[in-house]
Design a protein around this motif. Sequence first.
Motif, mmCIF file in Angstrom:
data_model
loop_
_atom_site.group_PDB
_atom_site.id
_atom_site.type_symbol
_atom_site.label_atom_id
_atom_site.label_comp_id
_atom_site.label_asym_id
_atom_site.label_seq_id
_atom_site.Cartn_x
_atom_site.Cartn_y
_atom_site.Cartn_z
ATOM 1 N N LYS A 118 0.807 -1.220 0.000
ATOM 2 C CA LYS A 118 0.000 0.000 0.000
ATOM 3 C C LYS A 118 0.839 1.269 0.000
ATOM 4 O O LYS A 118 0.294 2.372 0.026
ATOM 5 C CB LYS A 118 -0.929 0.005 1.220
ATOM 6 C CG LYS A 118 -1.967 -1.114 1.207
ATOM 7 C CD LYS A 118 -2.893 -0.996 0.009
ATOM 8 C CE LYS A 118 -3.962 -2.070 0.010
ATOM 9 N NZ LYS A 118 -4.855 -1.962 -1.160
ATOM 10 N N VAL A 119 2.155 1.133 -0.022
ATOM 11 C CA VAL A 119 3.040 2.298 -0.080
ATOM 12 C C VAL A 119 3.081 2.816 -1.512
ATOM 13 O O VAL A 119 3.342 2.053 -2.449
ATOM 14 C CB VAL A 119 4.455 1.938 0.410
ATOM 15 C CG1 VAL A 119 5.434 3.081 0.140
ATOM 16 C CG2 VAL A 119 4.433 1.606 1.899
ATOM 17 N N PHE A 126 -0.299 6.682 -8.905
ATOM 18 C CA PHE A 126 0.642 5.639 -9.311
ATOM 19 C C PHE A 126 0.058 4.566 -10.232
ATOM 20 O O PHE A 126 0.774 3.643 -10.621
ATOM 21 C CB PHE A 126 1.233 4.975 -8.063
ATOM 22 C CG PHE A 126 1.963 5.954 -7.192
ATOM 23 C CD1 PHE A 126 3.212 6.431 -7.552
ATOM 24 C CD2 PHE A 126 1.382 6.450 -6.035
ATOM 25 C CE1 PHE A 126 3.882 7.361 -6.770
ATOM 26 C CE2 PHE A 126 2.034 7.374 -5.239
ATOM 27 C CZ PHE A 126 3.292 7.842 -5.617
ATOM 28 N N GLN A 127 -1.198 4.681 -10.600
ATOM 29 C CA GLN A 127 -1.776 3.683 -11.486
ATOM 30 C C GLN A 127 -1.026 3.604 -12.816
ATOM 31 O O GLN A 127 -0.858 2.533 -13.385
ATOM 32 C CB GLN A 127 -3.252 3.986 -11.730
ATOM 33 C CG GLN A 127 -3.991 2.905 -12.511
ATOM 34 C CD GLN A 127 -5.469 3.224 -12.655
ATOM 35 O OE1 GLN A 127 -5.837 4.245 -13.239
ATOM 36 N NE2 GLN A 127 -6.323 2.368 -12.120
ATOM 37 N N THR A 128 -0.551 4.751 -13.277
ATOM 38 C CA THR A 128 0.181 4.797 -14.543
ATOM 39 C C THR A 128 1.657 5.118 -14.344
ATOM 40 O O THR A 128 2.347 5.474 -15.301
ATOM 41 C CB THR A 128 -0.443 5.842 -15.485
ATOM 42 O OG1 THR A 128 -0.413 7.128 -14.853
ATOM 43 C CG2 THR A 128 -1.880 5.481 -15.822
ATOM 44 N N ASN A 129 2.130 4.999 -13.110
ATOM 45 C CA ASN A 129 3.544 5.302 -12.849
ATOM 46 C C ASN A 129 4.095 4.287 -11.853
ATOM 47 O O ASN A 129 4.502 4.628 -10.736
ATOM 48 C CB ASN A 129 3.689 6.721 -12.292
ATOM 49 C CG ASN A 129 5.119 7.232 -12.417
ATOM 50 O OD1 ASN A 129 6.043 6.459 -12.674
ATOM 51 N ND2 ASN A 129 5.302 8.519 -12.232
ATOM 52 N N LEU A 130 4.114 3.028 -12.261
ATOM 53 C CA LEU A 130 4.585 1.965 -11.381
ATOM 54 C C LEU A 130 6.080 2.061 -11.122
ATOM 55 O O LEU A 130 6.564 1.613 -10.079
ATOM 56 C CB LEU A 130 4.238 0.602 -11.979
ATOM 57 C CG LEU A 130 2.739 0.304 -12.123
ATOM 58 C CD1 LEU A 130 2.537 -1.086 -12.724
ATOM 59 C CD2 LEU A 130 2.028 0.415 -10.781
ATOM 60 N N THR A 131 6.820 2.658 -12.033
ATOM 61 C CA THR A 131 8.263 2.820 -11.832
ATOM 62 C C THR A 131 8.535 3.693 -10.623
ATOM 63 O O THR A 131 9.383 3.369 -9.776
ATOM 64 C CB THR A 131 8.919 3.423 -13.084
ATOM 65 O OG1 THR A 131 8.724 2.541 -14.183
ATOM 66 C CG2 THR A 131 10.411 3.636 -12.865
ATOM 67 N N SER A 133 6.398 4.263 -8.193
ATOM 68 C CA SER A 133 5.899 3.521 -7.046
ATOM 69 C C SER A 133 6.958 2.567 -6.511
ATOM 70 O O SER A 133 7.201 2.501 -5.297
ATOM 71 C CB SER A 133 4.633 2.749 -7.423
ATOM 72 O OG SER A 133 4.193 1.939 -6.354
ATOM 73 N N ASP A 134 7.600 1.846 -7.400
ATOM 74 C CA ASP A 134 8.644 0.900 -6.989
ATOM 75 C C ASP A 134 9.841 1.635 -6.378
ATOM 76 O O ASP A 134 10.465 1.152 -5.427
ATOM 77 C CB ASP A 134 9.111 0.075 -8.184
ATOM 78 C CG ASP A 134 8.072 -0.936 -8.647
ATOM 79 O OD1 ASP A 134 7.146 -1.249 -7.872
ATOM 80 O OD2 ASP A 134 8.182 -1.403 -9.796
ATOM 81 N N GLU A 135 10.169 2.793 -6.926
ATOM 82 C CA GLU A 135 11.292 3.588 -6.401
ATOM 83 C C GLU A 135 11.010 4.029 -4.969
ATOM 84 O O GLU A 135 11.891 3.977 -4.101
ATOM 85 C CB GLU A 135 11.510 4.805 -7.292
ATOM 86 C CG GLU A 135 12.608 5.740 -6.826
ATOM 87 C CD GLU A 135 12.696 6.995 -7.670
ATOM 88 O OE1 GLU A 135 12.778 8.099 -7.096
ATOM 89 O OE2 GLU A 135 12.679 6.868 -8.920
ATOM 90 N N ILE A 136 9.786 4.446 -4.728
ATOM 91 C CA ILE A 136 9.418 4.899 -3.377
ATOM 92 C C ILE A 136 9.390 3.723 -2.409
ATOM 93 O O ILE A 136 9.880 3.827 -1.267
ATOM 94 C CB ILE A 136 8.069 5.628 -3.425
ATOM 95 C CG1 ILE A 136 8.230 6.964 -4.165
ATOM 96 C CG2 ILE A 136 7.519 5.855 -2.024
ATOM 97 C CD1 ILE A 136 6.933 7.648 -4.518
ATOM 98 N N LYS A 137 8.836 2.600 -2.837
ATOM 99 C CA LYS A 137 8.860 1.401 -1.984
ATOM 100 C C LYS A 137 10.297 1.040 -1.619
ATOM 101 O O LYS A 137 10.591 0.648 -0.471
ATOM 102 C CB LYS A 137 8.184 0.232 -2.699
ATOM 103 C CG LYS A 137 6.660 0.315 -2.781
ATOM 104 C CD LYS A 137 6.102 -0.881 -3.539
ATOM 105 C CE LYS A 137 4.581 -0.971 -3.463
ATOM 106 N NZ LYS A 137 3.907 0.136 -4.156
ATOM 107 N N GLY A 142 14.995 0.512 2.080
ATOM 108 C CA GLY A 142 16.319 0.966 2.482
ATOM 109 C C GLY A 142 16.372 1.464 3.917
ATOM 110 O O GLY A 142 17.349 1.204 4.633
ATOM 111 N N TYR A 143 15.334 2.186 4.351
ATOM 112 C CA TYR A 143 15.311 2.652 5.739
ATOM 113 C C TYR A 143 15.418 1.462 6.694
ATOM 114 O O TYR A 143 16.126 1.529 7.708
ATOM 115 C CB TYR A 143 14.028 3.418 6.041
ATOM 116 C CG TYR A 143 13.802 4.662 5.205
ATOM 117 C CD1 TYR A 143 14.858 5.421 4.728
ATOM 118 C CD2 TYR A 143 12.506 5.079 4.905
ATOM 119 C CE1 TYR A 143 14.643 6.561 3.963
ATOM 120 C CE2 TYR A 143 12.274 6.220 4.144
ATOM 121 C CZ TYR A 143 13.338 6.946 3.668
ATOM 122 O OH TYR A 143 13.103 8.074 2.912
ATOM 123 N N LEU A 144 14.710 0.384 6.368
ATOM 124 C CA LEU A 144 14.711 -0.791 7.235
ATOM 125 C C LEU A 144 16.039 -1.536 7.163
ATOM 126 O O LEU A 144 16.659 -1.829 8.192
ATOM 127 C CB LEU A 144 13.565 -1.724 6.840
ATOM 128 C CG LEU A 144 12.144 -1.135 6.942
ATOM 129 C CD1 LEU A 144 11.113 -2.119 6.412
ATOM 130 C CD2 LEU A 144 11.811 -0.747 8.376
#
Length: 407
Positions: A118-119, A126-131, A133-137, A142-144
């Motif tokens: 859900k991030v 993000f429906q048309t910008n999965l790239t 979305s993946d970058e933000i996920k 990385g934080y973890l």
Amino acid sequence: MRITKLTLVAIAAKGIMFTSCSKDEVKNITDPIEFPKDLSDIDVSELTVPTDYVFNRNQTTTIDFSGQTTRLSQVNEIGGLLKSTNPIPTQEDFSNRFNQATGFTDASLNGSKNVRSKVAASVGLFQTNLTLSDEIKADFDGYLTNQIAVLESQNEASQGVAGTFVSGTRTRYFNEKGLEYDQAFFKGLIGALTIDQSLNHYFNRLDDNYDSSNAYRNDNDADVLVDGKNYTTMEHHWDEAYGYVYGLDGADKLLGHYLEEIQGQQYFANTPEIVFKAFVIGRAAIEAKQYDVRDAAVKLIRYQISKIPAARGIYYLQKAKGTIADSSADKRDAFHALSEAYGFIYSLQFTYNPATNEPYFTNAEVKALIAKLYGGNGFYDVTAQVLDEVSADIVANYDFTVADVIQ
């Protein structure tokens, strides 16, 4: 008294207009109302509005936001691991909980619902910008992951060296540039999870599945309930937006917490009340099939909630400024506030400006703000002038000032 229990003192049981200009009244054309900014901008004269978020059909509640409560609880446990030193969490500990929804201490949180999916996952952004979305996920991955090395470090945190910093009775865990990953995680999820899901996902899925079919509106008009449930899809999607704000009353560390905390800033003292009442109005309007009122409530909520990461981000930038400006002070004493500001700034890309139907800041603009704040050696390089510049950059896109934030 918590905001979920506020009495709607301005709304009588039969519904009263909060105040709005009639068609015959002359509005001040120098200050037109582009969209509702306060409760007084919504006409509820023909709507019965309850005093709390309570809605029933056949004497049984129609409200369900259990999925949101689960994810907010999952966030709390995952975030808690970011400061766990006995034992230090493993990569598996984080990925199991964040990605797979397994391994939680509270076994009720294990299951199909996980946080990562859900991030940055709204249909609106993000429906048309999965790239992207993946970058933000990946940022949150990385934080973890990167926090493990910080927790394992035996060093005192210093420029270029990750480790611990003891300030009074608190132990902080800084990376090599002074950032606390737990603050980036929590404050970043305020935008990437709760704001994005509420403002950009579920508010965009009230009438249909973001496909212009009007399927959910047609079902709501005909009182068609979801199979086995006591609600229509439109009612449920509104509840899910509500749940990301109020779904973990008293224990939330994301949007709900800071919606309440912002009351301490004088200019925003009424924000929690406005947002809560607008949620109640919008839900009542769905029941009454008054979609113009519902849509007005959506715009008001988007406007009010979108101010929170901006106001809190600036607040923490200005809070850190005194320490950064003091040549005799240890800069590291300001890094906790700067880490909170970092996360709030990151969240700006998930806001919703009702005047433009776009975020107040794009992803690229947020990256530029973070680069200014966190470039080079990170917080070790930051100056009071930079903190003022970033604060000014943020308020430039809003209708309040830095002075309003720090009152």
